[in-house]
Enzyme design. Structure first.
Site, PDB file in Angstrom:
ATOM      1  N   HIS A   1       3.103 -12.728  -9.283  1.00 22.22           N
ATOM      2  CA  HIS A   1       4.344 -12.481  -9.557  1.00 22.22           C
ATOM      3  C   HIS A   1       4.301 -13.160 -11.278  1.00 22.22           C
ATOM      4  CE1 HIS A   1       6.418 -13.093  -5.611  1.00 22.22           C
ATOM      5  NE2 HIS A   1       5.025 -13.700  -5.071  1.00 22.22           N
TER       6      HIS A   1
ATOM      7  N   CYS B   1       0.837  -1.180   0.053  1.00 20.44           N
ATOM      8  CA  CYS B   1       0.054   0.006   0.031  1.00 20.44           C
ATOM      9  C   CYS B   1       1.001   1.102  -0.111  1.00 20.44           C
ATOM     10  CB  CYS B   1      -0.946   0.000   1.152  1.00 20.44           C
ATOM     11  SG  CYS B   1      -2.462  -1.082   1.011  1.00 20.44           S
TER      12      CYS B   1
ATOM     13  N   GLY C   1       3.862 -19.857   1.193  1.00 13.19           N
ATOM     14  CA  GLY C   1       4.951 -18.898   0.903  1.00 13.19           C
ATOM     15  C   GLY C   1       4.537 -17.561   0.827  1.00 13.19           C
TER      16      GLY C   1
ATOM     17  N   ASP D   1       9.986  -6.501  -8.600  1.00 17.60           N
ATOM     18  CA  ASP D   1      10.432  -7.254  -7.304  1.00 17.60           C
ATOM     19  C   ASP D   1      11.532  -6.736  -6.867  1.00 17.60           C
ATOM     20  OD1 ASP D   1       8.923 -10.093  -5.751  1.00 17.60           O
ATOM     21  OD2 ASP D   1      11.015  -9.294  -5.239  1.00 17.60           O
TER      22      ASP D   1
ATOM     23  N   HIS E   1      -0.931 -10.109  -4.841  1.00 19.59           N
ATOM     24  CA  HIS E   1      -0.095  -9.682  -6.045  1.00 19.59           C
ATOM     25  C   HIS E   1       0.241 -10.778  -6.790  1.00 19.59           C
ATOM     26  CE1 HIS E   1       2.479 -10.890  -2.526  1.00 19.59           C
ATOM     27  NE2 HIS E   1       3.377 -11.357  -3.272  1.00 19.59           N
TER      28      HIS E   1
ATOM     29  N   HIS F   1      -6.162  -2.240  -1.098  1.00 21.31           N
ATOM     30  CA  HIS F   1      -5.739  -3.225  -0.393  1.00 21.31           C
ATOM     31  C   HIS F   1      -6.730  -4.585  -0.300  1.00 21.31           C
ATOM     32  CE1 HIS F   1      -3.207  -5.056   2.985  1.00 21.31           C
ATOM     33  NE2 HIS F   1      -4.522  -5.492   3.385  1.00 21.31           N
TER      34      HIS F   1
ATOM     35  N   ASN G   1       0.890 -16.625  -4.537  1.00 26.90           N
ATOM     36  CA  ASN G   1       0.867 -17.262  -3.332  1.00 26.90           C
ATOM     37  C   ASN G   1      -0.086 -17.077  -2.285  1.00 26.90           C
ATOM     38  OD1 ASN G   1       3.305 -18.543  -4.081  1.00 26.90           O
ATOM     39  ND2 ASN G   1       4.663 -16.848  -3.564  1.00 26.90           N
TER      40      ASN G   1
ATOM     41  N   HIS H   1      -1.043  -8.287   0.668  1.00 25.49           N
ATOM     42  CA  HIS H   1      -1.461  -7.594  -0.272  1.00 25.49           C
ATOM     43  C   HIS H   1      -1.339  -8.366  -1.532  1.00 25.49           C
ATOM     44  CE1 HIS H   1      -2.360  -3.188  -1.884  1.00 25.49           C
ATOM     45  NE2 HIS H   1      -2.116  -4.010  -2.952  1.00 25.49           N
TER      46      HIS H   1
HETATM   47  P1  AMP Z   1       5.235 -13.325  -1.485  1.00 26.93           P
HETATM   48  O1  AMP Z   1       6.265 -14.280  -0.742  1.00 26.93           O
HETATM   49  O2  AMP Z   1       4.246 -14.080  -2.634  1.00 26.93           O
HETATM   50  O3  AMP Z   1       4.113 -12.813  -0.347  1.00 26.93           O
HETATM   51  O4  AMP Z   1       6.252 -12.372  -2.234  1.00 26.93           O
HETATM   52  C1  AMP Z   1       6.437 -11.183  -1.822  1.00 26.93           C
HETATM   53  C2  AMP Z   1       7.304 -10.610  -2.634  1.00 26.93           C
HETATM   54  O5  AMP Z   1       7.529  -9.043  -2.557  1.00 26.93           O
HETATM   55  C3  AMP Z   1       8.820 -11.000  -2.666  1.00 26.93           C
HETATM   56  O6  AMP Z   1       9.329 -11.730  -3.906  1.00 26.93           O
HETATM   57  C4  AMP Z   1       9.573 -10.309  -2.287  1.00 26.93           C
HETATM   58  O7  AMP Z   1      10.991  -9.818  -2.871  1.00 26.93           O
HETATM   59  C5  AMP Z   1       8.610  -8.804  -2.760  1.00 26.93           C
HETATM   60  N1  AMP Z   1       9.106  -7.645  -2.005  1.00 26.93           N
HETATM   61  C6  AMP Z   1       9.130  -7.445  -0.650  1.00 26.93           C
HETATM   62  N2  AMP Z   1       9.063  -6.122  -0.211  1.00 26.93           N
HETATM   63  C7  AMP Z   1       9.367  -5.329  -1.635  1.00 26.93           C
HETATM   64  C8  AMP Z   1       9.562  -4.052  -1.822  1.00 26.93           C
HETATM   65  N3  AMP Z   1       9.458  -3.148  -1.031  1.00 26.93           N
HETATM   66  N4  AMP Z   1       9.517  -3.862  -3.055  1.00 26.93           N
HETATM   67  C9  AMP Z   1       9.121  -4.893  -4.116  1.00 26.93           C
HETATM   68  N5  AMP Z   1       9.131  -6.093  -3.758  1.00 26.93           N
HETATM   69  C10 AMP Z   1       9.213  -6.474  -2.621  1.00 26.93           C
HETATM   70 ZN    ZN Z   2      -1.932  -3.230   0.985  1.00 21.66          ZN
END
Ligand code: AMP
Ligand code: ZN
Length: 105
Positions: free
Chosen positions: A99, A8, A90, A31, A97, A47, A84, A95
């Site tokens: 990948h 967010c 994992g 990422d 997302h 969110h 995920n 929030h």
């Molecule tokens: P997940 O494990 O599916 O929740 O993926 C979270 C992803 O967010 C991971 O691949 C992290 O490397 C990425 N991540 C965490 N913090 C940041 C950030 N500040 N900017 C960009 N990516 C992030």
């Molecule tokens: Zn959020």
């Protein structure tokens, strides 16, 4: 916006993160810890903690359309997507997302 949600804050522009692509309701950024030469995250601006909390079917469609449009924009024809959902699977950032992982064009 959730006060303690890092995505967010990114979406709100708090860290000046560059957006690779943006639509009315979605945003794409790289990422921070890429697991492939191209590793982007496609997020709803709103969110939503995880896929389990996503009920808006229009937003579901817009998220997938954004995957298609951003990959087309950067010329990435072949890519892998991953969502995920839940800590045991994992999920680290609660929030939603998607990948998007790819090799160099
Ligand atoms: P997940 O494990 O599916 O929740 O993926 C979270 C992803 O967010 C991971 O691949 C992290 O490397 C990425 N991540 C965490 N913090 C940041 C950030 N500040 N900017 C960009 N990516 C992030
Ligand atoms: Zn959020």
């Amino acid at each position: 916006m959730s006060e303690d949600c890092i995505f967010c804050k990114i979406i709100n522009g708090d860290f000046g993160t560059e957006f690779v692509y943006e639509t009315e309701n979605t945003v794409v950024f790289n990422d921070i810890n890429p697991k492939a030469p191209i590793h982007m995250l496609v997020c709803p601006k709103k969110h939503i903690a995880s896929l389990n909390e996503l009920e808006d079917k229009n937003l579901m469609a817009e998220l997938l359309q954004t995957v298609k449009d951003v990959t087309k924009k950067i010329g990435l024809k072949s890519y892998k997507t991953q969502i995920n959902t839940g800590k045991e699977a994992g999920q680290e950032v609660f929030h939603l997302h998607i990948h998007v992982l790819g090799n160099k064009k």
